[in-house]
Design a protein around this motif. Structure first.
Motif, mmCIF file in Angstrom:
data_model
loop_
_atom_site.group_PDB
_atom_site.id
_atom_site.type_symbol
_atom_site.label_atom_id
_atom_site.label_comp_id
_atom_site.label_asym_id
_atom_site.label_seq_id
_atom_site.Cartn_x
_atom_site.Cartn_y
_atom_site.Cartn_z
ATOM 1 N N ALA A 204 -46.449 -30.223 47.140
ATOM 2 C CA ALA A 204 -46.159 -28.440 47.462
ATOM 3 C C ALA A 204 -44.502 -28.792 47.458
ATOM 4 O O ALA A 204 -43.884 -28.079 47.192
ATOM 5 C CB ALA A 204 -46.015 -27.956 48.940
ATOM 6 N N PRO A 205 -44.210 -29.550 47.368
ATOM 7 C CA PRO A 205 -42.125 -30.140 47.158
ATOM 8 C C PRO A 205 -42.349 -30.213 45.212
ATOM 9 O O PRO A 205 -43.386 -31.134 44.442
ATOM 10 C CB PRO A 205 -42.325 -31.434 48.052
ATOM 11 N N PRO A 206 -41.102 -29.382 45.047
ATOM 12 C CA PRO A 206 -40.739 -29.481 43.805
ATOM 13 C C PRO A 206 -40.756 -30.944 43.149
ATOM 14 O O PRO A 206 -40.325 -31.959 43.930
ATOM 15 C CB PRO A 206 -39.842 -28.607 43.344
ATOM 16 N N THR A 207 -41.488 -31.629 41.945
ATOM 17 C CA THR A 207 -41.026 -32.778 41.165
ATOM 18 C C THR A 207 -39.579 -32.077 40.132
ATOM 19 O O THR A 207 -39.575 -31.720 39.475
ATOM 20 C CB THR A 207 -41.952 -32.528 40.630
ATOM 21 N N ILE A 208 -38.877 -33.749 40.266
ATOM 22 C CA ILE A 208 -37.931 -33.750 39.796
ATOM 23 C C ILE A 208 -37.822 -34.705 38.072
ATOM 24 O O ILE A 208 -38.395 -36.251 38.962
ATOM 25 C CB ILE A 208 -36.404 -33.970 40.119
ATOM 26 N N GLY A 209 -38.352 -34.181 37.336
ATOM 27 C CA GLY A 209 -38.559 -35.702 36.264
ATOM 28 C C GLY A 209 -37.321 -36.629 35.701
ATOM 29 O O GLY A 209 -36.431 -36.224 35.497
ATOM 30 N N ILE A 210 -38.206 -37.350 35.465
ATOM 31 C CA ILE A 210 -37.076 -38.376 34.626
ATOM 32 C C ILE A 210 -38.256 -39.282 33.478
ATOM 33 O O ILE A 210 -38.575 -40.498 34.683
ATOM 34 C CB ILE A 210 -35.747 -39.760 35.730
ATOM 35 N N GLY A 211 -37.936 -39.084 32.229
ATOM 36 C CA GLY A 211 -39.301 -39.696 31.792
ATOM 37 C C GLY A 211 -40.254 -39.314 32.082
ATOM 38 O O GLY A 211 -41.201 -40.608 32.422
ATOM 39 N N ALA A 212 -40.428 -38.172 33.143
ATOM 40 C CA ALA A 212 -42.095 -37.684 32.920
ATOM 41 C C ALA A 212 -42.393 -36.023 32.489
ATOM 42 O O ALA A 212 -43.243 -35.596 33.164
ATOM 43 C CB ALA A 212 -41.546 -37.676 34.862
ATOM 44 N N SER A 213 -41.587 -36.083 30.967
ATOM 45 C CA SER A 213 -41.837 -35.155 30.945
ATOM 46 C C SER A 213 -41.655 -33.054 30.951
ATOM 47 O O SER A 213 -41.440 -33.392 32.477
ATOM 48 C CB SER A 213 -43.721 -34.194 30.515
ATOM 49 N N ALA A 214 -41.502 -32.423 30.504
ATOM 50 C CA ALA A 214 -40.838 -30.810 30.907
ATOM 51 C C ALA A 214 -42.124 -30.697 31.904
ATOM 52 O O ALA A 214 -42.153 -28.793 31.946
ATOM 53 C CB ALA A 214 -40.355 -30.213 29.851
ATOM 54 N N GLY A 215 -43.304 -31.407 32.164
ATOM 55 C CA GLY A 215 -44.047 -30.314 32.813
ATOM 56 C C GLY A 215 -43.703 -30.585 34.216
ATOM 57 O O GLY A 215 -43.813 -29.970 35.560
ATOM 58 N N CYS A 216 -43.311 -31.673 35.122
ATOM 59 C CA CYS A 216 -42.029 -31.158 35.880
ATOM 60 C C CYS A 216 -41.993 -29.786 36.245
ATOM 61 O O CYS A 216 -40.665 -29.124 35.362
ATOM 62 C CB CYS A 216 -41.567 -32.493 36.520
ATOM 63 N N ASP A 217 -40.853 -29.635 38.506
ATOM 64 C CA ASP A 217 -40.346 -29.124 38.630
ATOM 65 C C ASP A 217 -38.923 -28.905 37.891
ATOM 66 O O ASP A 217 -38.078 -28.141 38.207
ATOM 67 C CB ASP A 217 -40.529 -28.416 40.208
ATOM 68 N N GLY A 218 -38.149 -30.433 37.182
ATOM 69 C CA GLY A 218 -37.239 -29.806 37.142
ATOM 70 C C GLY A 218 -37.038 -31.517 36.813
ATOM 71 O O GLY A 218 -37.553 -32.362 36.434
ATOM 72 N N GLN A 219 -35.791 -31.712 35.957
ATOM 73 C CA GLN A 219 -35.266 -33.011 35.477
ATOM 74 C C GLN A 219 -33.925 -33.593 36.001
ATOM 75 O O GLN A 219 -33.011 -32.797 36.854
ATOM 76 C CB GLN A 219 -34.779 -32.521 34.159
ATOM 77 N N ILE A 220 -33.668 -35.028 35.428
ATOM 78 C CA ILE A 220 -32.592 -35.845 36.295
ATOM 79 C C ILE A 220 -32.232 -37.087 35.521
ATOM 80 O O ILE A 220 -33.367 -37.573 34.674
ATOM 81 C CB ILE A 220 -33.112 -35.940 37.986
ATOM 82 N N LEU A 221 -30.670 -37.509 35.188
ATOM 83 C CA LEU A 221 -30.732 -38.163 34.200
ATOM 84 C C LEU A 221 -29.559 -38.438 34.714
ATOM 85 O O LEU A 221 -28.490 -38.323 35.476
ATOM 86 C CB LEU A 221 -30.138 -37.811 32.547
ATOM 87 N N VAL A 222 -28.793 -40.370 34.031
ATOM 88 C CA VAL A 222 -28.660 -40.670 34.814
ATOM 89 C C VAL A 222 -26.526 -40.342 34.001
ATOM 90 O O VAL A 222 -27.308 -40.674 32.716
ATOM 91 C CB VAL A 222 -28.087 -42.219 34.537
ATOM 92 N N THR A 223 -25.881 -39.620 34.455
ATOM 93 C CA THR A 223 -25.241 -38.662 34.024
ATOM 94 C C THR A 223 -23.935 -39.986 32.360
ATOM 95 O O THR A 223 -23.926 -38.767 31.289
ATOM 96 C CB THR A 223 -23.891 -37.945 34.457
ATOM 97 N N ASP A 224 -24.311 -40.783 32.833
ATOM 98 C CA ASP A 224 -23.076 -41.653 31.961
ATOM 99 C C ASP A 224 -24.356 -42.587 30.900
ATOM 100 O O ASP A 224 -23.904 -42.375 29.819
ATOM 101 C CB ASP A 224 -22.584 -43.435 32.697
ATOM 102 N N ASP A 225 -26.109 -42.457 30.999
ATOM 103 C CA ASP A 225 -26.458 -42.582 29.628
ATOM 104 C C ASP A 225 -26.069 -41.082 29.057
ATOM 105 O O ASP A 225 -26.577 -40.804 27.502
ATOM 106 C CB ASP A 225 -28.355 -42.581 30.075
ATOM 107 N N MET A 226 -26.766 -40.140 29.394
ATOM 108 C CA MET A 226 -26.980 -38.060 28.143
ATOM 109 C C MET A 226 -25.403 -37.949 27.377
ATOM 110 O O MET A 226 -25.409 -37.520 27.073
ATOM 111 C CB MET A 226 -26.508 -37.306 29.759
ATOM 112 N N LEU A 227 -24.172 -38.599 28.713
ATOM 113 C CA LEU A 227 -22.824 -38.332 27.774
ATOM 114 C C LEU A 227 -22.589 -39.636 26.825
ATOM 115 O O LEU A 227 -21.341 -39.656 26.252
ATOM 116 C CB LEU A 227 -21.847 -38.391 28.952
#
Length: 275
Positions: A204-227
């Motif tokens: 029931a809770p939203p899933t927040i993916g990191i290396g888990a595809s766009a199929g999750c309810d949201g996404q997170i990254l380490v900002t320093d990696d993304m930048l």
């Protein structure tokens, strides 16, 4: 009601994040400092003060050496810099794996000393009872399944999880137990796309993916990696900037101007008043 209260921006909280299940994807990034938190705040629903700060900010080889004091110090900075996004602070290794009562005391300390709206724990096999204990006592908890960085010494490295049927079943069960314990959201890290979708559909809770595809309810990254602050980034990271290159260019330009005595120039120099 005073004008001050009317103008104050309401910060997002656990119910707001939980309500996004199946809706507009949640935008989440890590933050460790006040200026970066301020820059990310408008774009993000949730800022995670991740124990990744041990590696990203302090140069540690993994997250095992991160302390409560480090998490609290950076949590305070992120709260000062942000206004709107929910702020969640990672509970560091050793602060919650023992008795639930001890975990609760540490979570309360983090929330009181930082003002953060929740904590995150890595959901190993003994953790659901601890999550339930904390949630029942008023602590919003985010779970974390799949690749668990705090287990790096047991796993022998940062390795993707759920590659066989037994591994998939274990992670799915951990996600279900984490959700049933009352977690308002669950980070899913380093798993195959099909497993991420299965977890997302099962809890029931939203899933927040990191290396888990766009199929999750949201996404997170380490900002320093993304930048782009490091030479190497994981496969699941998309670089949206090259700040390392920009910093190197700026430092080289500064060094050139200092050596040529063109910095500081008139615009950057104080002069005595005449007369």
């Amino acid at each position: 009601m005073s004008a001050h209260r009317e103008d104050k921006i309401r910060r997002l909280a656990a119910p707001d994040i939980a309500a996004r299940k199946g809706g507009e994807p949640l935008v989440c990034l890590t933050a460790y400092t006040a200026p970066v938190a301020a820059a990310l705040d408008d774009a993000c629903d949730l800022l995670l003060v991740g124990d990744s700060l041990g590696m990203v900010v302090h140069g540690l080889p993994n997250t095992v050496g991160v302390t409560m004091e480090m998490m609290i110090l950076h949590g305070q900075a992120v709260m000062r810099g942000s206004k709107r996004a929910m702020v969640v602070v990672d509970m560091p290794f050793g602060s919650y794996e023992g008795a639930p009562k001890e975990a609760y005391a540490n979570a309360v300390r983090i929330m009181k000393e930082t003002g953060a709206q929740g904590v995150k724990v890595e959901s190993g096999p003994t953790i659901p009872d601890t999550i339930a204990y904390m949630v029942r006592r008023g602590v919003p908890v985010m779970g974390h399944v799949g690749l668990r960085p705090q287990a790096v010494l047991v796993d022998g490295g940062f390795k993707a999880k759920g590659k066989d049927e037994a591994g998939r079943a274990l992670i799915l069960e951990e996600a279900r137990l984490t959700a049933e314990a009352g977690a308002f959201a669950v980070v899913v890290e380093g798993v195959a796309e099909s497993l991420a979708r299965e977890i997302t559909a099962a809890i029931a809770p939203p899933t927040i993916g990191i290396g888990a595809s766009a199929g999750c309810d949201g996404q997170i990254l380490v900002t320093d990696d993304m930048l782009g602050l490091f030479d190497w980034t994981p496969k699941f990271v998309r670089r949206y900037a090259d700040l390392k290159g920009e910093i190197e260019r700026a430092a080289a330009d500064y060094a050139r101007d200092v050596k040529a005595r063109t910095f500081p120039g008139e615009a950057e120099t104080y002069y005595a008043k005449k007369g």
